[in-house]
Design an enzyme around this catalytic site. Structure first.
Site, short mmCIF file in Angstrom:
data_model
loop_
_atom_site.label_atom_id
_atom_site.label_comp_id
_atom_site.label_asym_id
_atom_site.label_seq_id
_atom_site.Cartn_x
_atom_site.Cartn_y
_atom_site.Cartn_z
N LYS A 47 0.80 -1.20 0.00
CA LYS A 47 0.00 0.00 0.00
C LYS A 47 0.84 1.26 0.00
CE LYS A 47 -2.99 -2.35 3.30
NZ LYS A 47 -3.44 -2.34 4.70
N GLU A 103 7.52 2.73 -6.30
CA GLU A 103 7.66 2.25 -4.91
C GLU A 103 7.83 3.41 -3.95
OE1 GLU A 103 7.18 0.13 -2.86
OE2 GLU A 103 8.00 -1.83 -3.27
N ASP A 104 7.44 3.20 -2.71
CA ASP A 104 7.69 4.22 -1.70
C ASP A 104 9.09 4.11 -1.13
OD1 ASP A 104 6.82 1.79 -0.64
OD2 ASP A 104 6.15 2.71 1.22
N ASP A 107 14.20 -1.16 0.92
CA ASP A 107 14.98 -1.54 2.12
C ASP A 107 15.96 -2.65 1.74
OD1 ASP A 107 13.95 0.16 4.12
OD2 ASP A 107 12.22 -1.10 4.43
N PHE A 156 13.63 4.87 11.31
CA PHE A 156 12.24 4.41 11.14
C PHE A 156 11.40 5.58 10.66
CE2 PHE A 156 9.53 0.77 12.66
CZ PHE A 156 8.47 1.11 11.82
N VAL A 157 11.06 5.57 9.37
CA VAL A 157 10.32 6.70 8.81
C VAL A 157 8.87 6.33 8.50
CG1 VAL A 157 12.28 7.96 7.87
CG2 VAL A 157 11.24 6.15 6.50
N ASP A 163 3.94 3.41 6.70
CA ASP A 163 3.24 3.19 7.97
C ASP A 163 4.13 2.62 9.06
OD1 ASP A 163 3.52 0.54 6.81
OD2 ASP A 163 2.06 -0.12 8.30
N ARG A 169 0.22 6.73 7.65
CA ARG A 169 0.38 6.81 6.19
C ARG A 169 -0.08 8.15 5.65
NH1 ARG A 169 1.42 1.53 4.11
NH2 ARG A 169 0.37 -0.15 5.22
C1 PRP Z 1 7.38 -1.99 2.05
C2 PRP Z 1 7.56 -1.04 0.89
C3 PRP Z 1 8.12 -1.89 -0.19
C4 PRP Z 1 8.88 -2.96 0.57
C5 PRP Z 1 10.34 -2.64 0.52
O1 PRP Z 1 6.14 -2.61 1.93
O2 PRP Z 1 6.35 -0.44 0.52
O3 PRP Z 1 7.11 -2.49 -0.97
O4 PRP Z 1 8.43 -2.93 1.92
O5 PRP Z 1 11.07 -3.56 1.25
P1 PRP Z 1 12.23 -4.46 0.68
O6 PRP Z 1 13.12 -3.60 -0.14
O7 PRP Z 1 12.91 -4.96 1.95
O8 PRP Z 1 11.63 -5.58 -0.10
P2 PRP Z 1 5.43 -3.35 3.14
O9 PRP Z 1 5.67 -4.83 3.02
O10 PRP Z 1 5.81 -2.72 4.44
O11 PRP Z 1 3.88 -3.12 2.84
P3 PRP Z 1 3.05 -1.77 2.71
O12 PRP Z 1 3.57 -1.04 1.49
O13 PRP Z 1 1.65 -2.25 2.54
O14 PRP Z 1 3.25 -0.97 3.98
#
Ligand code: PRP
Length: 183
Positions: A47, A103-104, A107, A156-157, A163, A169
Site C-alpha cells: 500500500k 515504490e515508496d 529496504d 524508522f520513517v 506506515d 500513512r
Molecule cells: C514496504 C515497501 C516496499 C517494501 C520494501 O512494503 O512499501 O514495498 O516494503 O522492502 P524491501 O526492499 O525490503 O523488499 P510493506 O511490506 O511494508 O507493505 P506496505 O507497502 O503495505 O506498507
C-alpha cells in the site's frame, strides 16, 4: 490518543521537498519515455506507494495508465522465493507495455529485485523502477532503482504512504518515528 504528528520526532523530508522531487522525477519520466509507441504503465506496489503514485501521475505529462500489485515479504533472513504475490498484474498486452514500478521505499531490495524479474518473465516490453526513498544501509540483495528521489539513513520513517502498524500513512511529509512508539 496520540495524534499522528505527535508520534513524529522530526521531519526528515518536508512536503515542499517531496513536491519538488516528484515534479523533477515526472520531468525525467516524460523525457525518457517520450516518443514511444508502446503504452506506459505506472505500477504501484500497495500500500505504501499510493500517495506517491497519486502525486506522480498528476505531474507526468505523457499518457500513462495505472495499475497496482500487492506483495508480501516473508521477513528478513529468508532468501530465494521470499516474496509472495497477493495481488497480481493481469494484462494481456504486456509485450506492448513499458512498466514503470512506483515504490515508496527500498529496504532489503528483495521486493523490487523479485518484481522486476517476475514482470520481465511475464513478457513486459520493458521494466523500470522509481522509488521515493532508498535506504541503502538495509540492502540484502544488490538492487538499484532507475530513479530515486531521496537516499535516507537507516531510521524508522513514516508518512506519505509509509506506515508503522498501519498508522501514519496520511502524514503529508516523511517523518522519523519516535523510538518510544515502536520499542
Ligand atoms: C514496504 C515497501 C516496499 C517494501 C520494501 O512494503 O512499501 O514495498 O516494503 O522492502 P524491501 O526492499 O525490503 O523488499 P510493506 O511490506 O511494508 O507493505 P506496505 O507497502 O503495505 O506498507
Amino acid at each position: 490518543m496520540i495524534s499522528n504528528s505527535d508520534a513524529v520526532e522530526r521531519i526528515l523530508i518536508s512536503e515542499s521537498q517531496i513536491n519538488e522531487a516528484v515534479r523533477s522525477l515526472a520531468k525525467k519520466i516524460d523525457d525518457y519515455y517520450a516518443g514511444r509507441q508502446s503504452r506506459l504503465l505506472l505500477l504501484g506496489i500497495l500500500k505504501g506507494s499510493v500517495v506517491f503514485m497519486g502525486d506522480l501521475m498528476k505531474q507526468v505529462r505523457i499518457p500513462v495508465e495505472i495499475d497496482f500489485m500487492k506483495v508480501s515479504s516473508y521477513g528478513s533472513g529468508t532468501t530465494g522465493g521470499s516474496v509472495n504475490i497477493i495481488l497480481d498484474l493481469l494484462r494481456k498486452d504486456l509485450s506492448e507495455t513499458d512498466i514503470l514500478i512506483v515504490e515508496d521505499i527500498i529496504d532489503s531490495g528483495k521486493t523490487l529485485s523479485y518484481l522486476v524479474n517476475y514482470l520481465k518473465l511475464k513478457g513486459a516490453k520493458s521494466v523500470r523502477t522509481c522509488t521515493l526513498l532508498d535506504k541503502p544501509e538495509r540492502r540484502e540483495v544488490d538492487f538499484t532503482a532507475d530513479w530515486t528521489c531521496f537516499v535516507i539513513p537507516n531510521e524508522f520513517v513514516v508518512g506519505y504512504g509509509l506506515d508503522y502498524d498501519e498508522k501514519y500513512r496520511a502524514l503529508p511529509y516523511i517523518g522519523v518515528l519516535k523510538r518510544e512508539i515502536y520499542s
